[in-house]
Design a protein around this motif. Structure first.
Motif, mmCIF file in Angstrom:
data_model
loop_
_atom_site.group_PDB
_atom_site.id
_atom_site.type_symbol
_atom_site.label_atom_id
_atom_site.label_comp_id
_atom_site.label_asym_id
_atom_site.label_seq_id
_atom_site.Cartn_x
_atom_site.Cartn_y
_atom_site.Cartn_z
ATOM 1 N N MET A 1 6.588 -2.509 -18.038
ATOM 2 C CA MET A 1 5.489 -1.688 -17.238
ATOM 3 C C MET A 1 5.287 -2.589 -16.680
ATOM 4 N N GLU A 2 4.995 -2.073 -14.888
ATOM 5 C CA GLU A 2 4.256 -3.188 -14.105
ATOM 6 C C GLU A 2 3.225 -2.483 -13.085
ATOM 7 N N MET A 3 1.908 -3.631 -13.217
ATOM 8 C CA MET A 3 1.049 -2.801 -12.056
ATOM 9 C C MET A 3 1.431 -1.638 -11.182
ATOM 10 N N HIS A 4 2.422 -2.528 -9.898
ATOM 11 C CA HIS A 4 2.425 -1.882 -8.972
ATOM 12 C C HIS A 4 3.086 -0.347 -9.579
ATOM 13 N N GLN A 5 4.037 -0.409 -10.538
ATOM 14 C CA GLN A 5 4.391 0.711 -11.038
ATOM 15 C C GLN A 5 3.581 2.394 -11.138
ATOM 16 N N LEU A 6 1.860 2.066 -12.075
ATOM 17 C CA LEU A 6 0.890 2.731 -11.741
ATOM 18 C C LEU A 6 0.355 3.445 -10.622
ATOM 19 N N ARG A 7 0.179 1.800 -10.087
ATOM 20 C CA ARG A 7 0.003 2.404 -8.145
ATOM 21 C C ARG A 7 0.573 3.637 -7.492
ATOM 22 N N TYR A 8 1.707 2.998 -7.233
ATOM 23 C CA TYR A 8 2.536 3.719 -7.194
ATOM 24 C C TYR A 8 2.789 4.975 -7.812
ATOM 25 N N PHE A 9 2.573 5.222 -8.429
ATOM 26 C CA PHE A 9 2.126 6.668 -9.704
ATOM 27 C C PHE A 9 1.069 7.917 -9.102
ATOM 28 N N ALA A 10 -0.183 7.289 -9.338
ATOM 29 C CA ALA A 10 -1.108 7.316 -8.547
ATOM 30 C C ALA A 10 -1.338 8.315 -7.154
ATOM 31 N N ALA A 11 -0.760 7.341 -6.434
ATOM 32 C CA ALA A 11 -0.931 6.744 -4.820
ATOM 33 C C ALA A 11 0.550 8.301 -4.829
ATOM 34 N N ILE A 12 0.991 8.575 -6.008
ATOM 35 C CA ILE A 12 1.943 9.977 -5.541
ATOM 36 C C ILE A 12 1.147 10.912 -5.261
ATOM 37 N N VAL A 13 0.497 11.206 -6.667
ATOM 38 C CA VAL A 13 -0.374 12.601 -6.701
ATOM 39 C C VAL A 13 -1.581 12.151 -6.020
ATOM 40 N N ASP A 14 -2.351 11.393 -5.520
ATOM 41 C CA ASP A 14 -3.138 11.012 -4.293
ATOM 42 C C ASP A 14 -2.759 12.172 -3.293
ATOM 43 N N GLU A 15 -1.452 11.649 -2.945
ATOM 44 C CA GLU A 15 -0.366 11.756 -1.502
ATOM 45 C C GLU A 15 -0.436 13.304 -1.976
ATOM 46 N N GLY A 16 0.460 13.540 -2.690
ATOM 47 C CA GLY A 16 1.408 14.718 -2.554
ATOM 48 C C GLY A 16 2.469 14.891 -2.634
ATOM 49 N N THR A 17 2.813 13.784 -1.965
ATOM 50 C CA THR A 17 4.483 13.380 -1.882
ATOM 51 C C THR A 17 4.697 12.313 -2.176
ATOM 52 N N PHE A 18 5.874 11.932 -2.151
ATOM 53 C CA PHE A 18 6.974 10.455 -1.823
ATOM 54 C C PHE A 18 6.880 9.920 -0.265
ATOM 55 N N THR A 19 6.871 10.647 0.428
ATOM 56 C CA THR A 19 6.789 10.091 0.856
ATOM 57 C C THR A 19 5.527 9.782 2.469
ATOM 58 N N ALA A 20 4.424 10.152 1.628
ATOM 59 C CA ALA A 20 3.306 9.355 2.118
ATOM 60 C C ALA A 20 2.490 8.828 1.267
ATOM 61 N N ALA A 21 3.179 8.978 -0.034
ATOM 62 C CA ALA A 21 2.119 8.265 -0.685
ATOM 63 C C ALA A 21 2.669 6.280 -0.023
ATOM 64 N N ALA A 22 5.098 6.280 0.292
ATOM 65 C CA ALA A 22 5.275 5.325 0.829
ATOM 66 C C ALA A 22 4.646 4.642 1.813
#
Length: 291
Positions: free
Chosen positions: A1-22
């Motif tokens: 497990m990598e910290m950036h994976q957790l960061r990506y996961f949290a960002a997707i939830v916050d933004e609502g979409t993969f596109t916005a998180a990216a």
């Protein structure tokens, strides 16, 4: 497990979409999708329900999300702490303070920061408390030391430094030089108080309104020292906090029915702030509370 994976996961939830998180994280959508899929594979649980138009958390995702955010917050705290020890905290902090502020602990902290963290630039702005609150809310200031009577504006977080009742200050031998007074006892006297927009003025006016009195002020000023000097010369009764009358020859008398207290607090907008802002806030609070 990598910290950036957790960061990506949290960002997707916050933004609502993969596109916005990216977009927020400045990575490709395919990259963020791949890394979250790897995280789910390693955990053996699907964290995100991708079946609808809006990304939703699965029950496993609901349970993992707060743990992921705590882990990310801990990582940031570690970075900030390490950076402080390495004297790497840099940036500009816009600090507001009440008019005529001369609190030694406050001034000492700002002066000391220039020696311990030369990479932090502090700009000081004096003003009345109501104006300082508005500037912090508008992001014109990062934090501010203000005086207030009740609560602060929505969207602000206040750390109370002092919480004092208001008092009357008169020369020894004055007709009101008694063990205690009531606000009604000040009728017929000239009232000296701080300007509107200060905590002491708000506490005085609110206390008067609560008992049905008209909160008259004959002379106001931005500095407690000015009011004290006027009271020493017989210009009237100074209504101030007890701590602001220290070091004078005046008698400080409690106002027993003044139920609203004058508070001094350090305010900041709710949300994330730079390491420089967080560092100065922590140091100011420690110094002010200790003093």
């Amino acid at each position: 497990m990598e910290m950036h994976q957790l960061r990506y996961f949290a960002a997707i939830v916050d933004e609502g979409t993969f596109t916005a998180a990216a977009h927020r994280l400045h990575v490709s959508q395919s990259g963020i999708s791949t890394q979250v899929a790897k995280l789910e594979l390693e955990l053996g649980q699907q964290l995100l329900d991708r079946s609808g138009r809006q990304i939703r958390l699965t029950p496993a995702g609901e349970a993992v999300l707060p743990l992921a955010k705590n882990a990310l917050a801990t990582l940031e705290a570690i970075k900030h702490t390490a950076a402080e020890f390495a004297d790497a905290v840099r940036g500009r902090v816009r600090l507001g303070m009440i008019m005529g502020c001369s609190i030694p602990a406050f001034l000492d902290t700002i002066a000391d920061l220039g020696h311990t963290h030369p990479g932090i630039e502090v700009s000081l702005h004096e003003g009345y408390s109501d104006d300082l609150q508005a500037q912090v809310l508008a992001s014109s200031l990062d934090l501010a030391l203000i005086g207030y009577a009740s609560g602060v504006a929505p969207g602000l977080e206040a750390s109370i430094v002092t919480d004092e009742p208001i008092t009357a200050a008169v020369p020894a031998g004055h007709a009101l030089d008694r063990p205690e007074l009531r606000l009604g006892d000040l009728r017929g006297e000239k009232i000296l108080c701080l300007s509107p927009g200060t905590g002491i003025r708000a506490a005085y006016e609110d206390s008067c309104h609560r008992i049905g009195l008209n909160p008259r002020v004959d002379i106001d000023a931005s500095s407690p020292v000015t009011l004290l000097r006027l009271a020493e010369r017989g210009a009237g009764v100074a209504v101030l906090s007890a701590s602001s009358t220290q070091g004078t020859s005046l008698q400080t008398i409690p106002l027993t029915d003044a139920t609203t207290h004058a508070r001094l607090g350090l305010i900041i907008r709710r949300g994330q702030h730079s390491p420089a802002v967080q560092l100065l806030r922590t140091r100011l609070l420690a110094a002010l509370l200790a003093g």
